[in-house]
Design a protein around this motif. Sequence first.
Motif, PDB file in Angstrom:
ATOM      1  N   GLY A  12       0.830  -1.203   0.000  1.00 38.06           N
ATOM      2  CA  GLY A  12       0.000   0.000   0.000  1.00 38.06           C
ATOM      3  C   GLY A  12       0.859   1.246   0.000  1.00 38.06           C
ATOM      4  N   SER A  14       1.574   3.258  -2.481  1.00 40.67           N
ATOM      5  CA  SER A  14       1.344   4.257  -3.542  1.00 40.67           C
ATOM      6  C   SER A  14       0.943   5.614  -2.976  1.00 40.67           C
ATOM      7  N   ILE A  17      -0.384   6.456   4.256  1.00 41.12           N
ATOM      8  CA  ILE A  17       0.532   5.961   5.294  1.00 41.12           C
ATOM      9  C   ILE A  17       1.658   5.116   4.696  1.00 41.12           C
ATOM     10  N   ARG A  37      -1.345  -1.857  -6.268  1.00 40.96           N
ATOM     11  CA  ARG A  37      -1.839  -2.619  -7.420  1.00 40.96           C
ATOM     12  C   ARG A  37      -1.177  -2.267  -8.745  1.00 40.96           C
ATOM     13  N   ASP A  63      -1.678  -7.287  -6.112  1.00 36.65           N
ATOM     14  CA  ASP A  63      -3.028  -7.113  -5.571  1.00 36.65           C
ATOM     15  C   ASP A  63      -3.120  -7.998  -4.331  1.00 36.65           C
ATOM     16  N   VAL A  64      -3.139  -7.401  -3.153  1.00 33.20           N
ATOM     17  CA  VAL A  64      -3.083  -8.212  -1.924  1.00 33.20           C
ATOM     18  C   VAL A  64      -4.336  -9.049  -1.703  1.00 33.20           C
ATOM     19  N   ASN A  90       0.522  -2.865   5.167  1.00 29.99           N
ATOM     20  CA  ASN A  90      -0.227  -1.615   5.321  1.00 29.99           C
ATOM     21  C   ASN A  90      -1.422  -1.499   4.387  1.00 29.99           C
ATOM     22  N   TYR A 155     -15.115  -3.603   8.300  1.00 29.07           N
ATOM     23  CA  TYR A 155     -13.779  -3.032   8.469  1.00 29.07           C
ATOM     24  C   TYR A 155     -13.256  -3.350   9.878  1.00 29.07           C
ATOM     25  N   LYS A 159      -9.985  -5.634  10.837  1.00 30.14           N
ATOM     26  CA  LYS A 159      -8.842  -5.090  11.577  1.00 30.14           C
ATOM     27  C   LYS A 159      -8.658  -5.797  12.923  1.00 30.14           C
ATOM     28  N   ILE A 188      -6.286   9.557  10.433  1.00 28.49           N
ATOM     29  CA  ILE A 188      -5.062  10.062   9.789  1.00 28.49           C
ATOM     30  C   ILE A 188      -5.446  10.679   8.438  1.00 28.49           C
ATOM     31  N   THR A 190      -5.534  11.048   5.108  1.00 30.59           N
ATOM     32  CA  THR A 190      -5.197  10.375   3.841  1.00 30.59           C
ATOM     33  C   THR A 190      -6.468  10.305   2.994  1.00 30.59           C
TER      34      THR A 190
HETATM   35  N1  LIG Z   1      -6.336   6.960   7.305  1.00 32.42           N
HETATM   36  C1  LIG Z   1      -6.805   6.550   8.467  1.00 32.42           C
HETATM   37  O1  LIG Z   1      -7.447   7.324   9.201  1.00 32.42           O
HETATM   38  C2  LIG Z   1      -6.535   5.148   8.956  1.00 32.42           C
HETATM   39  C3  LIG Z   1      -6.901   4.843  10.266  1.00 32.42           C
HETATM   40  C4  LIG Z   1      -6.669   3.561  10.755  1.00 32.42           C
HETATM   41  C5  LIG Z   1      -6.066   2.612   9.946  1.00 32.42           C
HETATM   42  N2  LIG Z   1      -5.727   2.935   8.658  1.00 32.42           N
HETATM   43  C6  LIG Z   1      -5.119   1.884   7.856  1.00 32.42           C
HETATM   44  O2  LIG Z   1      -3.898   2.348   7.308  1.00 32.42           O
HETATM   45  C7  LIG Z   1      -3.612   1.642   6.104  1.00 32.42           C
HETATM   46  C8  LIG Z   1      -3.265   2.653   5.027  1.00 32.42           C
HETATM   47  O3  LIG Z   1      -4.396   3.464   4.798  1.00 32.42           O
HETATM   48  P1  LIG Z   1      -4.325   4.949   4.230  1.00 32.42           P
HETATM   49  O4  LIG Z   1      -5.096   5.796   5.134  1.00 32.42           O
HETATM   50  O5  LIG Z   1      -2.953   5.317   3.870  1.00 32.42           O
HETATM   51  O6  LIG Z   1      -5.256   4.737   2.937  1.00 32.42           O
HETATM   52  P2  LIG Z   1      -5.095   5.111   1.403  1.00 32.42           P
HETATM   53  O7  LIG Z   1      -4.479   6.451   1.259  1.00 32.42           O
HETATM   54  O8  LIG Z   1      -6.440   4.847   0.816  1.00 32.42           O
HETATM   55  O9  LIG Z   1      -4.049   4.023   0.866  1.00 32.42           O
HETATM   56  C9  LIG Z   1      -4.392   2.665   0.788  1.00 32.42           C
HETATM   57  C10 LIG Z   1      -3.239   1.915   0.167  1.00 32.42           C
HETATM   58  O10 LIG Z   1      -3.596   0.530   0.095  1.00 32.42           O
HETATM   59  C11 LIG Z   1      -3.401   0.073  -1.237  1.00 32.42           C
HETATM   60  N3  LIG Z   1      -4.350  -0.981  -1.568  1.00 32.42           N
HETATM   61  C12 LIG Z   1      -5.689  -0.989  -1.406  1.00 32.42           C
HETATM   62  N4  LIG Z   1      -6.208  -2.126  -1.871  1.00 32.42           N
HETATM   63  C13 LIG Z   1      -5.168  -2.873  -2.340  1.00 32.42           C
HETATM   64  C14 LIG Z   1      -5.053  -4.145  -2.946  1.00 32.42           C
HETATM   65  N5  LIG Z   1      -6.122  -4.928  -3.171  1.00 32.42           N
HETATM   66  N6  LIG Z   1      -3.824  -4.588  -3.287  1.00 32.42           N
HETATM   67  C15 LIG Z   1      -2.723  -3.826  -3.066  1.00 32.42           C
HETATM   68  N7  LIG Z   1      -2.770  -2.610  -2.513  1.00 32.42           N
HETATM   69  C16 LIG Z   1      -3.976  -2.135  -2.145  1.00 32.42           C
HETATM   70  C17 LIG Z   1      -3.613   1.310  -2.099  1.00 32.42           C
HETATM   71  O11 LIG Z   1      -2.925   1.136  -3.329  1.00 32.42           O
HETATM   72  P3  LIG Z   1      -3.589   1.197  -4.807  1.00 32.42           P
HETATM   73  O12 LIG Z   1      -4.991   1.679  -4.664  1.00 32.42           O
HETATM   74  O13 LIG Z   1      -2.678   2.144  -5.546  1.00 32.42           O
HETATM   75  O14 LIG Z   1      -3.480  -0.225  -5.282  1.00 32.42           O
HETATM   76  C18 LIG Z   1      -2.948   2.382  -1.249  1.00 32.42           C
HETATM   77  O15 LIG Z   1      -1.558   2.384  -1.468  1.00 32.42           O
HETATM   78  C19 LIG Z   1      -4.864   0.810   5.801  1.00 32.42           C
HETATM   79  O16 LIG Z   1      -4.654  -0.513   6.198  1.00 32.42           O
HETATM   80  C20 LIG Z   1      -5.932   1.465   6.656  1.00 32.42           C
HETATM   81  O17 LIG Z   1      -6.965   0.578   6.974  1.00 32.42           O
HETATM   82  C21 LIG Z   1      -5.941   4.187   8.146  1.00 32.42           C
END
Ligand SMILES: NC(=O)c1ccc[n+]([C@@H]2O[C@H](COP(=O)([O-])OP(=O)(O)OC[C@H]3O[C@@H](n4cnc5c(N)ncnc54)[C@H](OP(=O)(O)O)[C@@H]3O)[C@@H](O)[C@H]2O)c1
Length: 247
Positions: A12, A14, A17, A37, A63-64, A90, A155, A159, A188, A190
């Motif tokens: 993740g 791209s 986080i 992906r 693709d995870v 991640n 979700y 988790k 966070i 994002t």
């Molecule tokens: N933001 C928050 O508030 C928050 C809070 C708690 C936990 N988290 C966790 O933190 C992690 C990162 O989230 P983020 O906030 O940085 O979200 P984000 O900006 O939406 O990024 C999600 C990342 O996961 C990748 N991804 C999604 N589905 C995928 C798949 N099937 N195969 C491979 N890669 C995949 C996306 O890559 P592509 O789409 O480019 O493939 C992207 O790089 C997640 O596990 C999320 O649940 C986030």
Amino acid sequence: MILADKIAWITGASRGIGRATALEAARSGAAVVLSARSREALEPPAEEVRAIGNGPVHIVPMDVSDPQSIKAAFHEVHKTCGRLDVLVNNAGVLKEALIGMISDAQLDEVMRTNSYSVIRLMQSASRLMMRQKSGAIVNVTSLIGRTGNEGNLIYAASKAAVIGATKSAARELAAHGIRVNAVAPGIIKTDMIADIPSAKMQQLQSSIKLGRVGEPEEVARVITFLASDLASYVTGQIIGIDGGMWV
Ligand SMILES: NC(=O)c1ccc[n+]([C@@H]2O[C@H](COP(=O)([O-])OP(=O)(O)OC[C@H]3O[C@@H](n4cnc5c(N)ncnc54)[C@H](OP(=O)(O)O)[C@@H]3O)[C@@H](O)[C@H]2O)c1
């Protein structure tokens, strides 16, 4: 340079986080493998990592949610890098639905992306790390995996599964020199939270003791610490990064 001479694979990567973690790991001296992906989406963060100039950068699209894709990516990482010191699980998705509205397709996608992938990647990585007799795995769970949340049943379940998997893997792998921890971010800044309506956002923000949402870099720094030898006596832990939202 707390990750000097280490190879760190971040899923993740791209954006959000994962991107911040790839940059922080590179600044800390690691050679970084970035997965998401599409290769196209990984090029800009990979370029940023290259600009730091601390070591090789590899892009491995994966693709995870697809076990075959995970297998192929793992083989590529193994072939290219020869070893793996750090795995950061991640990649994740958030799908909102009240309990009565959850579709099978949503359930399937979220569990495969957020939970099964973490188990599968820990399985592959730990086989390699066991041969090395060392390694650190950091999984990204969520505050919601501990507390639950209205509209986030799948979700939260996905988790919570990561928390159970982290603790079990930590118990099994400690004897092989492998540490397994997780971080549990709160809110966070994002793309993942971009669709939260501003009224709900204000309400959520009022429950954060530090009075603001977190930055991806603030999560990245804790992940990097857990991945490093500075955390050599830390395993099986779930570290909240939530500005005191859950105390
Ligand atoms: N933001 C928050 O508030 C928050 C809070 C708690 C936990 N988290 C966790 O933190 C992690 C990162 O989230 P983020 O906030 O940085 O979200 P984000 O900006 O939406 O990024 C999600 C990342 O996961 C990748 N991804 C999604 N589905 C995928 C798949 N099937 N195969 C491979 N890669 C995949 C996306 O890559 P592509 O789409 O480019 O493939 C992207 O790089 C997640 O596990 C999320 O649940 C986030």
